[in-house]
Design a protein around this motif. Structure first.
Motif, PDB file in Angstrom:
ATOM      1  N   THR A 128       0.841  -1.205   0.000  1.00 41.27           N
ATOM      2  CA  THR A 128       0.000   0.000   0.000  1.00 41.27           C
ATOM      3  C   THR A 128       0.876   1.256   0.000  1.00 41.27           C
ATOM      4  OG1 THR A 128      -1.741  -1.174   1.200  1.00 41.27           O
ATOM      5  CG2 THR A 128      -1.793   1.233   1.253  1.00 41.27           C
ATOM      6  N   ALA A 129       1.929   1.227   0.799  1.00 39.97           N
ATOM      7  CA  ALA A 129       2.838   2.374   0.857  1.00 39.97           C
ATOM      8  C   ALA A 129       3.519   2.598  -0.489  1.00 39.97           C
ATOM      9  CB  ALA A 129       3.877   2.162   1.952  1.00 39.97           C
ATOM     10  N   ARG A 130       3.845   1.524  -1.185  1.00 37.71           N
ATOM     11  CA  ARG A 130       4.470   1.658  -2.502  1.00 37.71           C
ATOM     12  C   ARG A 130       3.513   2.309  -3.479  1.00 37.71           C
ATOM     13  NH1 ARG A 130       3.981  -1.353  -6.964  1.00 37.71           N
ATOM     14  NH2 ARG A 130       5.663  -1.255  -8.537  1.00 37.71           N
ATOM     15  N   ALA A 131       2.257   1.849  -3.469  1.00 33.10           N
ATOM     16  CA  ALA A 131       1.259   2.438  -4.366  1.00 33.10           C
ATOM     17  C   ALA A 131       1.083   3.923  -4.069  1.00 33.10           C
ATOM     18  CB  ALA A 131      -0.065   1.699  -4.224  1.00 33.10           C
TER      19      ALA A 131
ATOM     20  N   LEU B  84       4.082   5.848  -5.474  1.00 33.84           N
ATOM     21  CA  LEU B  84       4.046   6.035  -6.921  1.00 33.84           C
ATOM     22  C   LEU B  84       3.066   7.140  -7.312  1.00 33.84           C
ATOM     23  CD1 LEU B  84       4.211   2.322  -8.162  1.00 33.84           C
ATOM     24  CD2 LEU B  84       6.048   4.016  -8.117  1.00 33.84           C
ATOM     25  N   ARG B  85       2.052   7.363  -6.470  1.00 32.94           N
ATOM     26  CA  ARG B  85       1.103   8.434  -6.761  1.00 32.94           C
ATOM     27  C   ARG B  85       1.601   9.783  -6.261  1.00 32.94           C
ATOM     28  NH1 ARG B  85      -2.783   4.523  -5.128  1.00 32.94           N
ATOM     29  NH2 ARG B  85      -2.739   5.410  -3.023  1.00 32.94           N
TER      30      ARG B  85
ATOM     31  N   ALA C 195      12.884   3.065   1.434  1.00 36.59           N
ATOM     32  CA  ALA C 195      12.285   4.345   1.054  1.00 36.59           C
ATOM     33  C   ALA C 195      13.276   5.207   0.286  1.00 36.59           C
ATOM     34  CB  ALA C 195      11.796   5.078   2.305  1.00 36.59           C
ATOM     35  N   ALA C 196      14.537   5.224   0.738  1.00 37.37           N
ATOM     36  CA  ALA C 196      15.562   6.008   0.043  1.00 37.37           C
ATOM     37  C   ALA C 196      15.806   5.459  -1.357  1.00 37.37           C
ATOM     38  CB  ALA C 196      16.860   5.994   0.850  1.00 37.37           C
ATOM     39  N   SER C 197      15.758   4.137  -1.496  1.00 31.94           N
ATOM     40  CA  SER C 197      15.948   3.516  -2.804  1.00 31.94           C
ATOM     41  C   SER C 197      14.792   3.843  -3.733  1.00 31.94           C
ATOM     42  CB  SER C 197      16.105   2.003  -2.644  1.00 31.94           C
ATOM     43  OG  SER C 197      16.186   1.383  -3.905  1.00 31.94           O
ATOM     44  N   TRP C 198      13.554   3.809  -3.203  1.00 31.45           N
ATOM     45  CA  TRP C 198      12.413   4.192  -4.032  1.00 31.45           C
ATOM     46  C   TRP C 198      12.592   5.609  -4.563  1.00 31.45           C
ATOM     47  CZ3 TRP C 198       7.557   2.400  -0.722  1.00 31.45           C
ATOM     48  CH2 TRP C 198       7.485   1.000  -0.750  1.00 31.45           C
ATOM     49  N   GLN C 199      13.046   6.496  -3.687  1.00 35.17           N
ATOM     50  CA  GLN C 199      13.216   7.890  -4.098  1.00 35.17           C
ATOM     51  C   GLN C 199      14.285   8.006  -5.178  1.00 35.17           C
ATOM     52  OE1 GLN C 199      11.262  10.638  -2.784  1.00 35.17           O
ATOM     53  NE2 GLN C 199      12.096  11.323  -4.744  1.00 35.17           N
ATOM     54  N   ARG C 200      15.385   7.290  -5.020  1.00 37.09           N
ATOM     55  CA  ARG C 200      16.440   7.327  -6.042  1.00 37.09           C
ATOM     56  C   ARG C 200      15.942   6.751  -7.360  1.00 37.09           C
ATOM     57  NH1 ARG C 200      19.754   5.429  -1.686  1.00 37.09           N
ATOM     58  NH2 ARG C 200      19.612   3.309  -2.527  1.00 37.09           N
ATOM     59  N   SER C 201      15.187   5.649  -7.281  1.00 33.58           N
ATOM     60  CA  SER C 201      14.655   5.020  -8.489  1.00 33.58           C
ATOM     61  C   SER C 201      13.720   5.972  -9.216  1.00 33.58           C
ATOM     62  CB  SER C 201      13.909   3.730  -8.122  1.00 33.58           C
ATOM     63  OG  SER C 201      14.753   2.835  -7.430  1.00 33.58           O
ATOM     64  N   PHE C 202      12.860   6.640  -8.446  1.00 33.11           N
ATOM     65  CA  PHE C 202      11.907   7.589  -9.039  1.00 33.11           C
ATOM     66  C   PHE C 202      12.653   8.754  -9.684  1.00 33.11           C
ATOM     67  CE2 PHE C 202       9.109  11.298  -8.712  1.00 33.11           C
ATOM     68  CZ  PHE C 202       7.971  10.826  -9.377  1.00 33.11           C
ATOM     69  N   SER C 203      13.667   9.276  -8.986  1.00 28.97           N
ATOM     70  CA  SER C 203      14.445  10.408  -9.506  1.00 28.97           C
ATOM     71  C   SER C 203      15.229  10.024 -10.748  1.00 28.97           C
ATOM     72  CB  SER C 203      15.406  10.929  -8.426  1.00 28.97           C
ATOM     73  OG  SER C 203      14.696  11.375  -7.286  1.00 28.97           O
ATOM     74  N   ALA C 204      15.642   8.750 -10.843  1.00 30.17           N
ATOM     75  CA  ALA C 204      16.400   8.278 -12.002  1.00 30.17           C
ATOM     76  C   ALA C 204      15.515   8.035 -13.210  1.00 30.17           C
ATOM     77  CB  ALA C 204      17.154   7.004 -11.647  1.00 30.17           C
ATOM     78  N   GLY C 205      14.193   8.158 -13.039  1.00 31.98           N
ATOM     79  CA  GLY C 205      13.281   7.974 -14.164  1.00 31.98           C
ATOM     80  C   GLY C 205      12.906   6.535 -14.434  1.00 31.98           C
ATOM     81  N   VAL C 206      13.072   5.655 -13.452  1.00 39.19           N
ATOM     82  CA  VAL C 206      12.692   4.257 -13.635  1.00 39.19           C
ATOM     83  C   VAL C 206      11.163   4.155 -13.677  1.00 39.19           C
ATOM     84  CG1 VAL C 206      12.811   1.915 -12.696  1.00 39.19           C
ATOM     85  CG2 VAL C 206      14.769   3.469 -12.450  1.00 39.19           C
ATOM     86  N   ASP C 207      10.649   3.533 -14.730  1.00 33.34           N
ATOM     87  CA  ASP C 207       9.210   3.293 -14.830  1.00 33.34           C
ATOM     88  C   ASP C 207       8.888   1.988 -14.120  1.00 33.34           C
ATOM     89  OD1 ASP C 207       6.617   2.293 -15.893  1.00 33.34           O
ATOM     90  OD2 ASP C 207       6.722   4.102 -17.132  1.00 33.34           O
TER      91      ASP C 207
END
Length: 612
Positions: free
Chosen positions: A13-16, A19-20, A34-46
């Motif tokens: 649920t937290a991941r969903a 992503l929103r 959480a830090a990895s999610w942020q890096r992945s999002f910033s790197a443009g990973v779909d």
């Protein structure tokens, strides 16, 4: 089990939500995830469509593969009852090998490209047990919804970095992956233990020279309480005492001087003054493997920490990184030397200048040693001109002294009235007749009252030989060594500026930072002479403006440890040109050359070409 399911549900649920909204719930999601999610999002990973990139240029025969193979085989046998996959990657998250205990898990991993050749860096596929381990530098256990990419949700993976015990550098990652329903937190401990086993194998699996250097360092470190450093090839090590006593800049100076002592023929003991004012005593132990010098281990002791604010004209100990003194005795400034000798900042340069100047001032016969092309002749002449205003220098090459041509020196001696330096170059190349003639000349000079100073140059490589020139050594009272250019990296910027100013005659030409990096990395086996030739070639391509790295000859881009054939040299130059045309893109360069990327990588390594 219900607690585990509930936790994974909360993380999903937290991941969903992340992503929103782009924000992770800190109380639900582990901080490293959480830090990895942020890096992945910033790197443009779909999170739905991103794919791992494929690479062919993998090192499948290196130390990491050799060291990991027996550990992975043993781990596969021990875990044969559990459906899992064991993956080894390099330090760039590229998968080198994958073995599985069950065909089904292998099929499922193929669908998400967790297979040899594919890159599982965090910036490509998001949070996972390989890329995130490399980013965080720690062992991790990533399960189900903690993965950023939805295709990885069915899996659990435990990964651990593999570090080289000697350098501390991360060499790769060991990862164990399975379906979440088969996962266990014990995987985390299991993969860490296996990674440590690989690290122990890395310690053993060194080439003979590296192992000899490392063994000597460990043995001497156990016997001393002082600072100890080991230098050899690309390896630099220091014990805790050395790290604490010396700043990074001081350590670099000591490393460079240790390399110089390592390649010398005399006892590797010396005393130098660092730029901070510390005077240190170095005592080295050379490591010999076969006929090669594998490295040196040096014990470093601080003699004094009193900084001197002035440099004396004689008996001085120059500091690395400081400029040359402005004057010598009553003479004019010494700093304005010729193009061949250049100005310098390095410790070895100042030591050579000091030794030569002192000998010329004291009017004692001087022997100057060093490799061909390192500027011995020009340096002696320049320093004599500064030490003896109005004096002149007469140069006699070894070819001029063989046979009857020694009479030219005798006639010059008879006609000499004003202070004159007789400089005999390359006396190690003299024939027996030439040595006899020069010996008679020096004997006659000793009985003369003419205002004559004597200096000679010799290749230090010939000092241990049985060549005839050794019969002349009793005529000399003092010896000074001029270090090769590869041990005087600090001097390169000023030296390059001297050469360019001489060649261009005042035209506006400078060297770009990228070109200077290439110049600094090349070892210059023919020293200043080769540097002058390389810059002359570059100035033909770009006579004014900023010289770029591609303007330098192909050999400047090569760090090959062997002499290349004519065919190999041509191939090397073609590769360098293709890389420059492709702006460093190796894929495009390989396509332009009509070779596979794996072939290009092998050639880059063989020729020592740095394509960064």
């Amino acid at each position: 089990m219900p607690g585990i399911v509930e936790r994974r549900s909360r993380i999903a649920t937290a991941r969903a939500d992340f992503l929103r909204s782009g924000r992770a719930e800190s109380t639900t999601v582990p901080g490293v995830v959480a830090a990895s999610w942020q890096r992945s999002f910033s790197a443009g990973v779909d999170a739905a469509t991103s794919q791992a990139a494929y690479h062919e240029d993998l090192d499948l025969t290196g130390r990491l593969m050799r060291s990991a193979a027996p550990v992975i085989a043993r781990l596969s046998d021990d875990m044969s009852e559990m459906p899992l996959s064991i993956v080894l990657t390099d330090y760039r998250a590229r998968i080198l090998s994958r073995s599985e205990t069950d065909r089904t898990i292998g099929t499922l991993l193929d669908k998400v490209s967790l297979a040899p050749g594919f890159n599982y860096a965090e910036g490509s596929v998001g949070t996972n047990g390989i890329g995130t381990v490399l980013e965080s530098g720690q062992p991790l256990y990533i399960v189900g919804p903690e993965h950023f990419h939805e295709q990885l949700q069915p899996f659990a993976c435990a990964g651990s970095p593999i570090r080289d015990p000697a350098t501390g550098r991360v060499e790769g990652v060991l990862d164990i992956s399975c379906l979440t329903e088969h996962s266990s937190p014990l995987m985390h401990s299991l993969v860490r233990s296996a990674a440590h086993d690989i690290e122990r194998n890395l310690l053993v699996d060194r080439n003979e020279c590296q192992q000899a250097l490392f063994d000597t360092f460990i043995r001497l470190d156990s016997r001393t309480r002082g600072a100890l450093m080991a230098i050899g090839g690309s390896i630099v090590m220091g014990n805790a005492v050395a790290q604490n006593l010396f700043e990074p800049s001081e350590q670099r100076t000591i490393h460079e001087h240790a390399r110089y002592l390592m390649m010398g023929q005399s006892n590797p003991v010396d005393q130098i003054e660092l730029s901070s004012g510390k005077v240190v005593h170095l005592r080295g132990t050379r490591i010999i493997v076969g006929h090669d010098v594998a490295g040196i281990v040096v014990a470093v002791q601080i003699v004094s920490e009193t900084a001197s604010l002035e440099h004396r004209a004689s008996g001085r100990s120059y500091r690395a990184g400081e400029t040359q003194p402005a004057s010598l005795g009553a003479g004019p400034a010494v700093a304005d030397l010729s193009v061949a000798s250049g100005d310098g900042r390095s410790l070895l340069w100042h030591r050579a200048c000091s030794g030569i100047s002192d000998a010329l001032r004291d009017d004692v016969a001087l022997l100057v040693m060093g490799e061909a092309g390192c500027g011995k002749r020009s340096l002696i002449a320049d320093l004599y001109r500064s030490a003896v205003p109005g004096g002149r220098t007469m140069v006699f090459a070894s070819a001029d002294l063989d046979g009857p041509r020694i009479r030219d020196a005798e006639r010059a001696l008879a006609d000499t009235v004003d202070p004159t330096l007789f400089l005999f170059t390359n006396i190690d190349r003299l024939s027996i007749d030439g040595v006899v003639g020069l010996n008679d000349f020096l004997v006659g000079l000793a009985a003369s009252d003419r205002p004559i100073s004597i200096a000679a140059t010799v290749s230090d490589a010939d000092l241990g030989s049985g060549l005839p020139f050794r019969d002349l050594l009793p005529h000399f009272a003092r010896a000074v060594t001029v270090a090769p250019l590869r041990h005087r990296i600090e001097d390169l910027p000023l030296l390059v500026a001297h050469v360019i100013a001489n060649v261009t005659g005042g035209r506006r030409a400078v060297v770009s930072p990228a070109a200077m990096r290439v110049i600094s990395r090349y070892p210059w086996p023919r020293n200043i002479r080769e540097l002058e030739e390389a810059l002359a070639v570059a100035l033909l391509k770009r006579p004014v403006g900023e010289i770029q790295s591609e303007d330098l000859p192909g050999y400047c881009h090569s760090g090959a440890s062997r002499l290349l054939s004519v065919l190999e040299s041509g191939e090397r130059d073609m590769i360098v040109a293709a890389l420059h045309d492709a702006e460093g893109n190796r894929v495009r360069a390989a396509a332009a050359l009509g070779i596979a990327r794996s072939s290009l990588y092998r050639k880059l390594k063989s020729f020592g070409i740095d394509a960064a």
